[in-house]
Design an enzyme around this catalytic site. Structure first.
Site, short mmCIF file in Angstrom:
data_model
loop_
_atom_site.label_atom_id
_atom_site.label_comp_id
_atom_site.label_asym_id
_atom_site.label_seq_id
_atom_site.Cartn_x
_atom_site.Cartn_y
_atom_site.Cartn_z
N TRP A 141 30.75 26.40 30.70
CA TRP A 141 31.52 27.38 30.37
C TRP A 141 33.31 26.62 30.46
O TRP A 141 32.49 25.86 31.78
CB TRP A 141 31.63 28.77 31.09
CG TRP A 141 32.51 29.50 31.14
CD1 TRP A 141 33.25 29.75 30.13
CD2 TRP A 141 33.79 29.92 31.93
NE1 TRP A 141 33.87 31.12 29.87
CE2 TRP A 141 34.79 30.84 31.12
CE3 TRP A 141 33.95 29.88 33.13
CZ2 TRP A 141 35.51 31.78 32.11
CZ3 TRP A 141 34.80 30.66 34.02
CH2 TRP A 141 35.41 31.73 33.38
N ASP A 222 27.75 30.23 40.10
CA ASP A 222 28.66 31.07 39.39
C ASP A 222 27.21 31.96 38.79
O ASP A 222 27.05 32.03 37.94
CB ASP A 222 29.17 30.59 38.26
CG ASP A 222 30.26 31.10 37.37
OD1 ASP A 222 30.04 31.99 37.63
OD2 ASP A 222 30.39 30.14 36.35
N LYS A 258 30.47 41.73 32.61
CA LYS A 258 30.08 41.60 32.10
C LYS A 258 28.79 43.00 31.92
O LYS A 258 28.26 44.22 31.59
CB LYS A 258 29.10 41.37 31.96
CG LYS A 258 30.39 39.28 32.05
CD LYS A 258 30.79 38.83 30.56
CE LYS A 258 31.50 37.70 30.48
NZ LYS A 258 32.02 37.19 29.18
N1 KET Z 1 31.85 32.09 34.95
C1 KET Z 1 31.31 32.43 33.68
C2 KET Z 1 29.81 31.29 33.24
C3 KET Z 1 31.19 32.46 32.14
O1 KET Z 1 30.33 33.00 31.42
C4 KET Z 1 32.92 33.80 32.45
C5 KET Z 1 33.09 34.31 31.65
C6 KET Z 1 32.91 33.74 33.51
C7 KET Z 1 32.81 33.28 34.89
C8 KET Z 1 34.32 34.56 34.28
O2 KET Z 1 34.58 36.10 33.80
P1 KET Z 1 35.87 36.98 34.53
O3 KET Z 1 35.69 37.64 32.98
O4 KET Z 1 36.21 36.01 34.89
O5 KET Z 1 34.58 37.50 35.23
N2 KET Z 1 32.56 34.53 29.76
C9 KET Z 1 33.42 34.23 29.22
C10 KET Z 1 34.83 35.07 28.94
C11 KET Z 1 35.68 33.88 29.18
O6 KET Z 1 35.17 32.83 28.93
O7 KET Z 1 36.75 34.38 30.11
C12 KET Z 1 32.59 33.87 27.47
O8 KET Z 1 32.09 32.32 27.96
O9 KET Z 1 32.82 34.23 26.91
#
Ligand code: KET
Length: 413
Positions: A141, A222, A258
Site C-alpha cells: 500500500w 497491518d 472496510k
Molecule cells: N492499510 C492498508 C493495507 C490499506 O489498504 C489501507 C487503506 C489502510 C491501511 C488504511 O485504511 P484506513 O482508512 O486508514 O483505516 N486502503 C485503501 C484506502 C486508502 O488508500 O486510504 C486503498 O488502498 O484503496
C-alpha cells in the site's frame, strides 16, 4: 497600506503544485468527470450491486441504540480512547483466550483508523525503539512509505510478489528477512495483501514467523481487511495469532474502515504486544505522551458503534453474516470478470483474478493500459493495474471486460 499588502507576494509563492495522492486522487479525478457511465475502481471501498456505498445494518442498529441512550455524552475520551472498544478490538484480532490478553501483556489504543494506528505506532517506534529501520513488502500500500518515513524511520523493502508466477516470492521474502539487520521492523499485511491479493499459506506464515523471530526482528501487522479475505474473522486473524502464540512481541494496526464500512468514521486500534504486564504498563504511559500532542484523544462516535457491535452477541452475529455477504459478492465479481474475459477471448491467463484474495485484483495491466481504459472507457483505477473488485457490479463487469480486452489487444474503443 492595503494595496501594498495585497500586491505583495504570498508567503507561499515558493510552493509547487503537489501531485494528487495515487489512490485518493483517483476519486478526485472520478468526481470531476461528468460522464454518467464512469466507474470508480480506484479506492478500496465497498459498493453495493447498485454501485452505492453501503451502511451495514448492524451499524444502523448500533447507531439507533446510541441515539436512544440518554446516558451517553460527548465528553472527551481518554488519550488512548474508549476502553471497551480497545478491549474488544484486541479480542477480535487476537482471539478472546489469547495469552497476551490473559496475561495482560498488551496495550491497545484507539487511533484514527488504520492509517492513524500505523502512524502512532511508527511515531512510538521512532521515539522508543533502537532499530530505526522498517522493511515493507514489494509492492505494498503506497501510503506505508510515507507513514513510516514521516515518523523519521528509514524504509527498505523485502521481496514479496513474483511478477512471473503472480504468486508469493516466498524464498526471496525469507532471504530478505534473513539479511535484514537484526531487530528490524517488518511490516506484514495480516491478510488480503494490498495491492496483490496474494497471501502466504499457513505453512509459509510459519516459515516467515521463524525467520522473523530467528533474527530478533519486530513484526508490525497491518490488519485493514479482517473478514474480507476468507469471509471469516477468525481465519483472517490466523497470521497475527501465530505470532502472538509464540510469546514474542509485535505491533498490530487494526482498521474498521472496510469490515464495518466505517471509512469516514476513522475507527482503528494500535495494539502493542509485549513480554510482560509491567512492560505493557510502561509502554502505555509512553504511548499517551506520543498521542496527546498529536491529536489529544480520538473521536467517540465510531468507536462507540464498534464497541456495541463487538460486545453484543446479536449484533455481532448479524455483522458476521453481513461481512460474509460482502466477501462473497467480491468473490462472485471475480468469477464474473474472469468469465467475461474468457467470453471475449482476451489474450492472457486471467486465472489470477480468481485466485487473488480480498478487495483487489492486481491485474498485471500496465500504466499505459490503465490510462487508455480511463480515457476511453472511464474506468478509474490506480496506475499499478489494481482494480477494486468491491467497486464492481453485474452492470459494470461488461464495460470493464471490454476495456481490458481493448487495452490488451490494442483495439480502439
Ligand atoms: N492499510 C492498508 C493495507 C490499506 O489498504 C489501507 C487503506 C489502510 C491501511 C488504511 O485504511 P484506513 O482508512 O486508514 O483505516 N486502503 C485503501 C484506502 C486508502 O488508500 O486510504 C486503498 O488502498 O484503496
Amino acid at each position: 497600506m492595503e494595496a501594498t499588502s495585497a500586491a505583495a507576494a504570498s508567503v507561499f509563492d515558493h510552493l509547487e503544485q503537489a501531485p494528487e495522492d495515487p489512490i485518493l486522487g483517483i476519486t478526485v479525478a472520478y468526481n470531476k468527470d461528468p460522464h454518467p457511465g464512469k466507474v470508480n475502481l480506484g479506492v478500496g471501498a465497498y459498493r453495493t450491486e447498485e454501485g452505492k456505498p453501503l451502511i451495514l445494518n448492524v451499524v444502523r442498529r448500533a447507531e439507533e441504540r446510541l441515539l436512544a441512550d440518554r446516558s451517553k455524552n460527548k465528553e472527551y475520551l481518554p488519550i488512548t480512547g474508549l476502553a471497551d472498544f480497545n478491549k474488544r478490538s484486541a479480542m477480535l484480532i487476537l482471539g478472546s483466550d489469547s495469552p497476551a490478553i490473559v496475561e495482560k501483556r498488551l496495550v491497545t489504543a484507539q487511533c484514527l483508523s488504520g492509517t492513524g494506528s500505523l502512524r502512532v505506532g511508527a511515531e512510538f517506534l521512532a521515539r522508543h525503539y533502537g532499530v530505526k529501520l522498517v522493511f515493507l513488502p514489494t509492492p505494498t500500500w503506497g501510503n506505508h512509505f510515507k507513514v513510516f518515513m514521516n515518523a523519521g524511520l528509514a524504509v527498505k523493502t523485502y521481496r514479496y510478489y513474483d511478477n512471473k508466477t503472480r504468486g508469493l516470492d516466498y524464498e526471496g521474502m525469507l532471504e530478505d528477512i534473513g539479511a535484514a539487520p537484526s531487530g528490524s521492523v517488518i511490516l506484514l499485511h495480516a491478510c488480503a495483501h494490498n495491492p496483490t491479493g496474494v497471501d502466504p499459506t499457513p505453512q509459509q506464515w510459519e516459515g516467515i514467523r521463524q525467520a522473523i523471530r530467528n533474527r530478533g526482528h519486530l513484526p508490525f501487522f497491518d490488519s485493514a481487511y479482517q473478514g474480507f479475505a476468507s469471509g471469516s474473522l477468525d481465519k483472517d486473524a490466523h497470521a497475527v495469532r501465530t505470532f502472538v502464540a509464540d510469546g514474542g512481541e509485535c505491533f498490530i494496526a487494526q482498521s474498521f474502515a472496510k469490515n464495518l464500512g466505517l471509512y469516514g468514521e476513522r475507527v482503528g486500534a494500535l495494539s502493542i504486544v509485549t513480554k510482560s504486564s509491567g512492560v505493557a504498563t510502561r509502554v502505555e504511559s509512553q504511548l499517551k505522551l506520543v498521542i496527546r500532542p498529536m491529536y489529544s484523544n480520538p473521536p467517540i462516535h465510531g468507536a462507540s458503534i464498534v464497541a456495541l457491535v463487538l460486545g453484543d452477541g446479536d449484533l455481532f452475529s448479524e455483522w458476521t453474516v453481513e461481512l460474509k455477504g460482502m466477501a462473497d459478492r467480491i468473490i462472485s465479481m471475480r468469477h464474473k470478470l474472469y468469465d467475461a474475459l474468457r467470453a471475449r477471448g482476451t489474450p492472457g491467463d486471467w486465472t489470477h483474478i480468481l485466485k487473488q484474495i480480498g478487495m483487489f485484483s492486481f491485474t498485471g495491466l500496465n500504466k499505459e493500459q490503465v490510462q487508455f481504459m480511463t480515457r476511453e472507457y472511464r474506468i478509474y483505477m490506480t496506475l499499478d493495474g489494481r482494480i477494486s473488485m468491491a467497486g464492481l457490479s453485474l452492470k459494470t463487469v461488461p464495460l470493464l471486460a471490454d476495456a481490458i480486452h481493448a487495452a490488451v489487444t490494442g483495439a480502439k474503443a
